[in-house]
Scaffold this active site. Structure first.
Site, PDB file in Angstrom:
ATOM      1  N   ASP A  91       0.854  -1.177   0.000  1.00 23.32           N
ATOM      2  CA  ASP A  91       0.000   0.000   0.000  1.00 23.32           C
ATOM      3  C   ASP A  91       0.898   1.237   0.000  1.00 23.32           C
ATOM      4  O   ASP A  91       2.089   1.157   0.324  1.00 23.32           O
ATOM      5  CB  ASP A  91      -0.894  -0.052   1.242  1.00 23.32           C
ATOM      6  CG  ASP A  91      -1.843   1.121   1.326  1.00 23.32           C
ATOM      7  OD1 ASP A  91      -2.307   1.588   0.273  1.00 23.32           O
ATOM      8  OD2 ASP A  91      -2.127   1.565   2.452  1.00 23.32           O
ATOM      9  N   GLU A  95      -0.333   5.033   0.956  1.00 27.91           N
ATOM     10  CA  GLU A  95      -0.613   5.992   2.027  1.00 27.91           C
ATOM     11  C   GLU A  95      -0.705   5.300   3.380  1.00 27.91           C
ATOM     12  O   GLU A  95      -1.361   4.274   3.528  1.00 27.91           O
ATOM     13  CB  GLU A  95      -1.902   6.744   1.729  1.00 27.91           C
ATOM     14  CG  GLU A  95      -1.805   7.621   0.497  1.00 27.91           C
ATOM     15  CD  GLU A  95      -3.118   8.319   0.199  1.00 27.91           C
ATOM     16  OE1 GLU A  95      -3.555   9.130   1.032  1.00 27.91           O
ATOM     17  OE2 GLU A  95      -3.705   8.033  -0.859  1.00 27.91           O
TER      18      GLU A  95
END
Length: 200
Positions: free
Chosen positions: A7, A9
């Site tokens: 991922d 953020e």
């Protein structure tokens, strides 16, 4: 043959919408996929809020220009990429991600696109594919790769659980409590060690 899927953020860079909420003085924009599992619902809320306040992409991009990767993220990513292939899989948008990818040394990222009006307002979103993180992991596996995945939010859980090894990184207490079987780490060094152990 491994590919690590990360991922963006909350894992490698700060949450863009939280930074923009603080910069714009609109606290309701602090809501993220850590809080709302339904991404379509979350984005509809965000776009409605932007329209209500007369804000668009230029204002968000000014905030993004001031965002730096989390401390240690660039070194972690460089070390990981020296060992195996890495893909960042994010529900963010190309128009948001490009400045951050430059600061991270231009890693590969799969993300989405914004539909824009001529005056710089965000008209809508174009998702790359349904359930983009899980779909991408499944596609990589169909090509003969084993995947390792790490993320922090509700929308990362499917790709984490579908992978040969999966980890939570800097996640919320609630998500960790709901997923006690998933190893959870707070430091890049620990996550790197876990990934290396998974491919040993």
């Amino acid at each position: 043959m491994y590919v690590t899927c990360l991922d963006l953020e909350g894992v490698l860079v700060p949450e863009i919408w939280i930074a923009f909420a603080e910069a714009s003085g609109i606290p309701e924009l602090k809501r993220t996929t850590r809080d709302e599992p339904d991404y379509d619902k979350l984005m509809a809320f965000r776009l409605d809020t932007l329209a209500e306040h007369g804000l668009g992409l230029p204002e968000i991009q000014r905030t993004i220009a001031a965002i730096d990767p989390l401390p240690g993220a660039r070194g972690f990513l460089d070390e990981l990429r020296s060992q195996m292939q890495v893909i960042i899989i994010s529900d963010t948008f190309t128009q948001f991600a490009s400045p951050l990818m430059e600061k991270l040394g231009w890693p590969t990222i799969f993300c989405n696109e914004l539909d824009m009006t001529a005056d710089g307002r965000i008209a809508g979103i174009r998702m790359r594919c349904p359930e983009s993180k899980l779909t991408t992991v499944r596609a990589l596996q169909s090509c003969g790769f084993d995947t390792i995945a790490a993320g922090d939010s509700f929308n990362d859980l499917a790709m984490i659980r579908a992978s040969k090894a999966g980890f939570l990184f800097r996640s919320t207490d609630a998500i960790k409590a709901d997923n006690p079987d998933l190893p959870a780490f707070e430091e890049f060094g620990d996550l790197l060690a876990a990934i290396k152990q998974a491919v040993a």
